[in-house]
Enzyme design. Structure first.
Site, PDB file in Angstrom:
ATOM      1  N   LYS A  76       0.860  -1.194   0.000  1.00 41.81           N
ATOM      2  CA  LYS A  76       0.000   0.000   0.000  1.00 41.81           C
ATOM      3  C   LYS A  76       0.889   1.235   0.000  1.00 41.81           C
ATOM      4  O   LYS A  76       1.889   1.277   0.735  1.00 41.81           O
ATOM      5  CB  LYS A  76      -0.900  -0.019   1.247  1.00 41.81           C
ATOM      6  CG  LYS A  76      -1.939   1.106   1.300  1.00 41.81           C
ATOM      7  CD  LYS A  76      -2.864   0.959   2.514  1.00 41.81           C
ATOM      8  CE  LYS A  76      -3.984   1.999   2.525  1.00 41.81           C
ATOM      9  NZ  LYS A  76      -4.902   1.845   3.676  1.00 41.81           N
ATOM     10  N   SER A 153      -9.903   2.172   2.463  1.00 46.26           N
ATOM     11  CA  SER A 153      -8.924   2.902   1.691  1.00 46.26           C
ATOM     12  C   SER A 153      -7.907   2.005   0.986  1.00 46.26           C
ATOM     13  O   SER A 153      -7.234   2.485   0.077  1.00 46.26           O
ATOM     14  CB  SER A 153      -8.179   3.880   2.612  1.00 46.26           C
ATOM     15  OG  SER A 153      -7.394   3.188   3.558  1.00 46.26           O
ATOM     16  N   SER A 177     -10.410  -0.076   6.693  1.00 42.66           N
ATOM     17  CA  SER A 177      -9.779   0.025   5.376  1.00 42.66           C
ATOM     18  C   SER A 177      -9.107  -1.226   4.839  1.00 42.66           C
ATOM     19  O   SER A 177      -8.720  -1.262   3.683  1.00 42.66           O
ATOM     20  CB  SER A 177      -8.746   1.147   5.382  1.00 42.66           C
ATOM     21  OG  SER A 177      -9.396   2.367   5.189  1.00 42.66           O
TER      22      SER A 177
HETATM   23  N1  GLN Z   1     -13.591   4.688   5.854  1.00 43.69           N
HETATM   24  C1  GLN Z   1     -12.904   5.067   7.044  1.00 43.69           C
HETATM   25  C2  GLN Z   1     -12.469   6.511   6.947  1.00 43.69           C
HETATM   26  O1  GLN Z   1     -12.703   7.095   5.963  1.00 43.69           O
HETATM   27  C3  GLN Z   1     -11.767   4.155   7.334  1.00 43.69           C
HETATM   28  C4  GLN Z   1     -10.496   4.531   6.717  1.00 43.69           C
HETATM   29  C5  GLN Z   1      -9.361   3.665   7.149  1.00 43.69           C
HETATM   30  O2  GLN Z   1      -9.542   2.635   7.804  1.00 43.69           O
HETATM   31  N2  GLN Z   1      -8.162   4.100   6.808  1.00 43.69           N
HETATM   32  O3  GLN Z   1     -11.902   7.049   7.843  1.00 43.69           O
END
Ligand code: GLN
Length: 488
Positions: A76, A153, A177
């Site tokens: 990532k 994400s 995410s």
């Molecule tokens: N969807 C969540 C957010 O927007 C989780 C993001 C994440 O886990 N990095 O914060």
């Protein structure tokens, strides 16, 4: 060769049926063919990959093969990689080339893996569909004509693994995410216990919640990946000495008279989920029962407040973590009239809308007028949720719940910010509590798209989480190689 799982590939590599150079070539060819359309990589590293592959074959020939020697993986693009651009999918870091290696990516180098490239994501990991990426959204390979989200994400990681453009990948999970994108792409995504994997060198979003973890095609593969990436790191003050290590295949925790109490969260019964999710969840519960599991209802009284608490705590931490991007030290710089004007212009140009929204929310909830009623209140809710999980794990060994309400949605869906936030309902509580949770395929919905179930455990019960996930994986028995691209 790209149809082999990580576990199978390692076996074939060790038996000299294939070489790392061959395996890597196969992945690089596919990246060349499909990478641009799927948009799952921000940066590909074919030269580095071939050099890694040659070194891997040499090690194996010398009888010196390491733990995951020769596994071609995606990282990532939130993990700093020395000499390789690390963007966090932000214009702010578009041209940032770190001079250091994150602990997690270093551990993969030490394990002998091959780096294929840096996977796309939401900008600074803030989002749910990977649409906030400065580089555009990655695509879900399951129904290519529909242009569905691969989730976020870690959507570049799931797009790449689900499409056979990486054997496995790293992700990070701050509020879901890893698990949400894995669930809607038919993959296994493991958010380990907070502190099991080092955050050092991983671009910070919300430090008390950020959790690196693996994304893979099978539970065994995820367990191998986690073994490589876990471990104490003196450079991360929240890193645990607990560690994690295993070999595949994982041992069963059910069958042969083994007793296991599996909890279902009462408060989630009232949350609206799709009919498909409901029937698959029920089907998997029946399977587990038939294998001897006892199902018990547990209560996490404040779990529906987890979303509100998360969307206060995460932006608050983000607003302070992102203060460092000021155009002075590294990253984008847009020259202004004076230093304040430079700050302003740099941050206005470098951050996308969602990131700016988070910083505004975060700054507001930390302001002196709001601190007690928002931030402190959220911190209390967080404590109560963690305590409730602890109490629940007195009544059961592990908990299961849906990973999401429904299947992958079109990228073109026009949701409001709050509607996006609401999609995290099933995942954020585990981050607030710091406990392990693994999303595993539960089956396919009527529309042919995959759905996932989470297995949740007490702190450091990561092994049993994966072991139970494997039983669910076996029972669901989906083929997670989408016909659109894996060409069956
Ligand atoms: N969807 C969540 C957010 O927007 C989780 C993001 C994440 O886990 N990095 O914060």
């Amino acid at each position: 060769m790209i149809n082999l799982t990580l576990t199978e590939s390692l076996q074939k590599l060790n038996n000299r049926e294939i070489s790392t150079v061959e395996l890597t070539r196969a992945y690089l060819d596919r990246i060349e063919k499909y990478g641009a359309d799927l948009n799952c990589y921000i940066t590909t590293t074919p030269e580095r990959a071939m050099a890694d592959a040659a070194a891997s074959d040499a090690r194996r020939a010398a009888g010196d093969a390491k733990f995951l020697d020769g596994a071609p993986i995606a990282m990532k693009d939130l993990f700093a990689t020395r000499g390789i651009r690390t963007t966090a999918a932000s214009r702010m870091l578009e041209n940032f080339v770190p001079e250091y290696e994150s602990t997690v990516s270093q551990k993969f180098i030490d394990a002998g893996t091959v780096l294929l490239g840096k996977a796309n994501l939401d900008e600074f990991a803030m989002g749910t569909f990977s649409k906030t990426s400065y580089f555009g959204a990655p695509i879900n390979p399951w129904q290519l004509d529909k242009q569905l989200t691969a989730g976020g994400s870690s959507g570049g990681s799931t797009s790449a693994v689900a499409s056979g453009l990486a054997i496995a990948a790293t992700g990070t999970d701050t509020g879901g995410s890893i698990r949400f994108p894995a669930a809607i792409t038919g993959l296994v995504g493991m958010k380990p216990t907070y502190g099991l994997c080092s955050r050092w060198g991983c671009v910070a979003f919300a430090s008390s919640l950020d959790t690196p973890g693996p994304i893979a095609r099978t539970v065994d593969d995820a367990a191998l990946m986690l073994s490589a990436m876990a471990g104490h790191d003196p450079k991360d003050s929240t890193s645990s000495t607990h560690g994690f290590s295993c070999n595949a295949p994982l041992d069963p925790v059910l069958g042969n008279g083994k007793k296991l109490r599996i909890g279902i969260i009462k408060e989630f019964n009232d949350v609206k989920i799709s009919d498909d999710m409901k029937s698959l969840f029920d089907a998997r519960i029946r399977d587990l029962k038939s294998m001897g599991a006892e199902i018990v209802e547990v209560s996490i009284p404040n779990i529906l407040d987890a979303l509100a608490a998360y969307y206060i705590i995460a932006p608050a931490e983000a607003s302070s973590n992102l203060a460092r991007y000021d155009g002075m030290r590294y990253g984008l710089r847009v020259e202004g009239r004076d230093i304040y004007d430079t700050f302003k212009k740099t941050r206005a140009a470098g951050f996308g809308d969602e990131v700016q929204r988070r910083m505004i929310i975060g700054t507001a909830v930390l302001s002196s007028e709001s601190y007690d009623v928002y931030f402190m209140q959220a911190a209390r809710v967080r404590r109560m949720i963690a305590d409730s999980f602890n109490a629940a794990f007195e009544q059961c060994d592990l908990i299961i719940c849906p990973s999401s309400a429904g299947t992958a949605m079109p990228l073109a869906s026009d949701l409001t910010p709050l509607e996006y936030y609401a999609l995290d309902l099933f995942t954020v509580a585990m981050n607030l509590a710091g406990i392990p949770a693994c999303s595993v395929p539960a089956g396919l919905a009527q529309n042919g798209l995959p759905l996932g179930i989470q297995v949740v455990g007490a702190r450091f019960d990561d092994m049993r989480v994966l072991q139970l996930a494997k039983h669910i994986e076996t029972a669901a028995a989906i083929d997670n190689r989408p016909t659109t691209i894996m060409g069956k």
